[in-house]
Design an enzyme around this catalytic site. Structure first.
Site, PDB file in Angstrom:
ATOM      1  CE1 TYR A 168      -4.149   1.281  -0.297  1.00 33.88           C
ATOM      2  CE2 TYR A 168      -3.932   2.168   1.917  1.00 33.88           C
ATOM      3  CZ  TYR A 168      -4.634   2.057   0.740  1.00 33.88           C
ATOM      4  OH  TYR A 168      -5.825   2.731   0.586  1.00 33.88           O
TER       5      TYR A 168
ATOM      6  CE  LYS B 215      -7.598   5.794   1.527  1.00 33.71           C
ATOM      7  NZ  LYS B 215      -8.878   6.502   1.254  1.00 33.71           N
TER       8      LYS B 215
END
Length: 252
Positions: free
Chosen positions: A152, A159
């Site tokens: 990720y 995020k």
């Protein structure tokens, strides 16, 4: 009385029927809300077609999350269809391919990820604010940023910034009666997920979740978003609600 009777909801990020955003828009209408969608560029035609698959066709306005002028014009564009907003869904995210290689990513890879996936929450909140009254709600979608997820990389960092941005939005908009919360959803096989090179590593998520998890079912996350936009969470803000089958509580 339905959960969102009389409310008007702005939903970003509707690209396909598999998206969480589409399911939020559908469920919001089923719960009594009017819905306005956003899209930009060539994707607007796709969103307009998808909008006709909702229980009631929804208008689509232009919003490019990389263009500040679109955020500045947001309340005017929404105002062509409604004079108020009671809820806003932030379902916006993007990172260049290079951002998914943490140690080798350049700033040119990272900057748009931070702008579009994190800063856009504040920009959306500010753009929608003129139409929002006390009791309104801003809800965003995240993947728990307390974990360094495999593959990720800089989207995970974005995020984390997104989750922090939510807390600051809650601080600044709370005195105006506007709530700001996030739903940390488990992985869903959507168009956005296809851009994550390591997404298939999440396929076994359900095996490690107390309640199990279906990566093809966006409805649990959508229901949480709609609930947070309703009047049933009047004193909840700055929160992250996990909708992941309980995975976050037990790890892997």
């Amino acid at each position: 009385m339905a959960l969102l009777d009389g409310k008007t909801i702005l939903v970003t990020g509707v690209l396909t029927e598999s998206s969480i955003a589409f399911h939020v828009a559908r469920l919001a209408q089923e719960q009594g809300a009017s819905v306005v969608l956003t899209a930009f560029g060539r994707a607007a035609k796709i969103t307009s077609a998808i909008a006709r698959r909702l229980p009631q066709a929804a208008p689509v306005i232009e919003l490019d999350a990389s263009n500040q002028e679109d955020f500045d014009a947001l309340s005017t564009r929404v105002g062509e269809h409604t004079d108020q907003l009671d809820g806003v869904l932030h379902s916006i995210g993007f990172a260049p391919r290079g951002a998914f290689d943490f140690m080798n990513a350049s700033w040119e890879d990272v900057a748009p990820a931070l702008q579009i996936s994190a800063y856009s929450l504040k920009a959306l909140a500010k753009g929608a604010e003129p139409l929002m009254k006390p009791g309104g709600a801003l809800v965003g979608l995240t993947l728990d940023a307390s974990i360094a997820w495999p593959g990720y990389d800089w989207m995970g960092v974005a995020k984390a910034a997104f989750e922090s941005t939510n807390r600051y939005c809650a601080r600044d908009l709370g005195p105006k009666g506007i709530r700001c919360n996030l739903v940390a959803a488990g992985p869903i096989r959507t168009t956005a997920a296809k851009s994550i090179p390591a997404f298939d590593r999440f396929a076994q998520w359900g095996e490690h979740s107390p309640l199990g998890w279906d990566i093809s079912d966006p409805s649990p996350a959508a229901k949480a978003c709609v609930a947070l936009m309703s009047d049933w969470f009047p004193a909840t803000t700055g929160e992250i609600v996990h909708v992941d089958g309980g995975f976050h509580a037990v790890g892997d």
